[in-house]
Design a protein around this motif. Structure first.
Motif, PDB file in Angstrom:
ATOM      1  N   ASP A  52       0.997  -1.350   0.107  1.00 43.03           N
ATOM      2  CA  ASP A  52      -0.188  -0.065  -0.153  1.00 43.03           C
ATOM      3  C   ASP A  52       0.814   1.363  -0.006  1.00 43.03           C
ATOM      4  O   ASP A  52       2.165   1.423   0.623  1.00 43.03           O
ATOM      5  CB  ASP A  52      -0.688  -0.079   1.139  1.00 43.03           C
ATOM      6  CG  ASP A  52      -2.119  -0.888   1.174  1.00 43.03           C
ATOM      7  OD1 ASP A  52      -2.268  -1.462  -0.029  1.00 43.03           O
ATOM      8  OD2 ASP A  52      -2.790  -1.202   2.162  1.00 43.03           O
TER       9      ASP A  52
ATOM     10  N   LYS B 258      -3.404   1.818  -5.618  1.00 40.83           N
ATOM     11  CA  LYS B 258      -2.598   1.459  -4.269  1.00 40.83           C
ATOM     12  C   LYS B 258      -2.558   2.436  -3.184  1.00 40.83           C
ATOM     13  O   LYS B 258      -2.176   2.225  -2.024  1.00 40.83           O
ATOM     14  CB  LYS B 258      -1.062   1.019  -4.743  1.00 40.83           C
ATOM     15  CG  LYS B 258      -1.346  -0.136  -5.727  1.00 40.83           C
ATOM     16  CD  LYS B 258      -1.611  -1.517  -4.824  1.00 40.83           C
ATOM     17  CE  LYS B 258      -0.772  -2.198  -4.041  1.00 40.83           C
ATOM     18  NZ  LYS B 258      -1.215  -3.251  -3.360  1.00 40.83           N
TER      19      LYS B 258
ATOM     20  N   ARG C  30      -3.090   4.357  -0.311  1.00 42.11           N
ATOM     21  CA  ARG C  30      -4.145   4.081   1.156  1.00 42.11           C
ATOM     22  C   ARG C  30      -4.041   5.120   2.101  1.00 42.11           C
ATOM     23  O   ARG C  30      -5.074   5.358   2.610  1.00 42.11           O
ATOM     24  CB  ARG C  30      -3.372   2.896   2.126  1.00 42.11           C
ATOM     25  CG  ARG C  30      -4.131   2.442   3.267  1.00 42.11           C
ATOM     26  CD  ARG C  30      -5.565   1.982   2.987  1.00 42.11           C
ATOM     27  NE  ARG C  30      -6.024   1.422   3.916  1.00 42.11           N
ATOM     28  CZ  ARG C  30      -7.476   1.130   3.899  1.00 42.11           C
ATOM     29  NH1 ARG C  30      -8.334   1.514   3.142  1.00 42.11           N
ATOM     30  NH2 ARG C  30      -8.013   0.378   5.171  1.00 42.11           N
TER      31      ARG C  30
END
Length: 400
Positions: A116, A164, A166
């Motif tokens: 992440d 990706k 986060r």
């Protein structure tokens, strides 16, 4: 035998703590070092807070508490957000940790999967990237130089977000630059983040009360209330109340995230210090006069430091709007030689020279993800600052 995991090998010890420890070792050995490396107020904790801690121990508040702390402290934090930021939170939207640092770590521990991305504008506080790495994340560092006032731009953020992503890290007032995001700037960033509903926002507001200019502070959620349900607002009592050693940080955020963070805490440190919690209640609920008085001192210190540094050829800087750091660019000294003939190749070399020869401890910009800069804390006495600036000026003048 290899004792460190691959994850542990990826990270470094805190640069600011490492420099501070070296400075203290030198001082203990008799060298007259002035330590401007740590962001630690040079004030005594207000008397009523110390008294509250003492009375708490006498009253038996020296046992474990729940992982999320005393409800009385969470209520004091709820009241603080309402009073200072016009934000409404419930008790189960508040978590408490052993310093804001643990709050940040718990947030990453509870949410990050391997790979992440954590978008981190540079300059950043030294531990953001390593905390992300320790928890399986990938720091995605975005350069935000002086030409953009060390702030993340909306277009820059928009271009950096991927499936990706986060977390997006925000820090205002900033450590190390001292810059403050205006409400308009936060709204513009919020408009970008609205388009990405799976991205979480971490707003580090630990220097909220240390304002050095006429520019007001605005909490991210106050500017972008529509993003409250995926924003973690991190704060603490260390900086505002000179309570660094009490190790008491707190945060407000969505219930599910707070519950996950409390679960992480239950399996690591168990709970925040009971005595520190009682002291924090006194800090948040009691007189706030100390904040105004200490900030007045920080302003005077900052103006003096900026004036002196601004007269040194080779340094370029601007007056910080908040926090208590000067962050001059030191490009004019890169490539010069020390009196012993060593070449200053980068800001790390310069900080090392200033410590070893100038006897002033500073932090290189490399630790904050941007070069060539040095960070100096002016959260110390006027006398110490005058001495440190004279030593620094002499050491820099000796470079050829």
């Amino acid at each position: 035998m290899q004792f460190q995991s691959m994850r542990a090998q990826q990270v470094k010890s805190s640069p600011s703590m490492a420099v501070s420890m070296l400075a203290k070792q030198m001082a203990a050995a008799g060298e007259p070092v002035i330590n401007l490396s740590l962001g630690e107020p040079d004030f005594s904790t207000p008397a009523h807070i110390i008294e509250a801690a003492y009375q708490a121990m006498l009253a038996g508040h020296h046992l474990y508490t729940a992982p999320n702390g005393y409800p009385e402290l969470r209520q004091a934090i709820v009241n603080k957000f309402k009073r200072d930021n016009h934000l409404d939170y419930s008790l189960d939207e508040i978590c408490i940790g052993n310093g804001a640092k643990q709050i940040l770590f718990n947030a990453f521990l509870a949410t990050l999967e391997s790979g992440d991305e954590v978008i981190t504008p540079a300059p950043y506080w030294v531990s953001y990237t390593d905390m992300a790495l320790l928890n399986g994340g990938i720091p995605k560092v975005l350069a935000c130089g002086a030409e953009q006032d060390f702030k993340l731009l909306p277009a820059q953020l928009d271009a950096a977000i991927t499936p990706k992503t986060r977390w997006v890290m925000l820090n205002s007032p900033s450590n190390p630059s001292g810059m403050i995001y205006s409400k308009v700037e936060l709204v513009a960033l919020g408009e970008v983040l609205e388009k990405h509903p799976n991205v979480l926002i971490l707003s580090d507001e630990i220097y909220e009360h240390i304002i050095l200019s006429d520019k007001p502070f605005t909490s991210f959620v106050e500017a972008c209330p529509q993003l409250k349900d995926r924003t973690l607002v991190v704060n603490g009592v260390s900086k505002a109340y000179a309570m660094t050693g009490f190790r008491l940080g707190y945060a407000a955020g969505p219930k599910a995230l707070i519950a996950a963070m409390n679960k992480m805490q239950s399996q690591t440190t168990t709970c925040p210090s009971s005595v520190s919690q009682m002291a924090a209640i006194a800090a948040l609920n009691g007189s706030q006069d100390f904040i105004a008085e200490s900030t007045k001192e920080y302003r005077a210190h900052g103006q003096m430091v900026i004036q002196v540094l601004g007269q040194i050829e080779g340094l370029t800087l601007q007056m910080p709007e908040g926090a208590f750091y000067a962050f001059p660019k030191c490009e004019g000294f890169i490539g010069k030689k020390t009196p012993k003939g060593s070449v200053i190749k980068n800001d790390t070399d310069l900080a090392h020279y200033l410590l070893q020869e100038g006897k002033v401890a500073t932090i290189p910009g490399a630790a904050f993800g941007i070069e060539p800069y040095i960070r100096l804390s002016f959260a110390t006495s006027q006398q110490q600052l005058h001495q440190a600036l004279n030593l620094l000026r002499t050491a820099l003048a000796a470079l050829i």
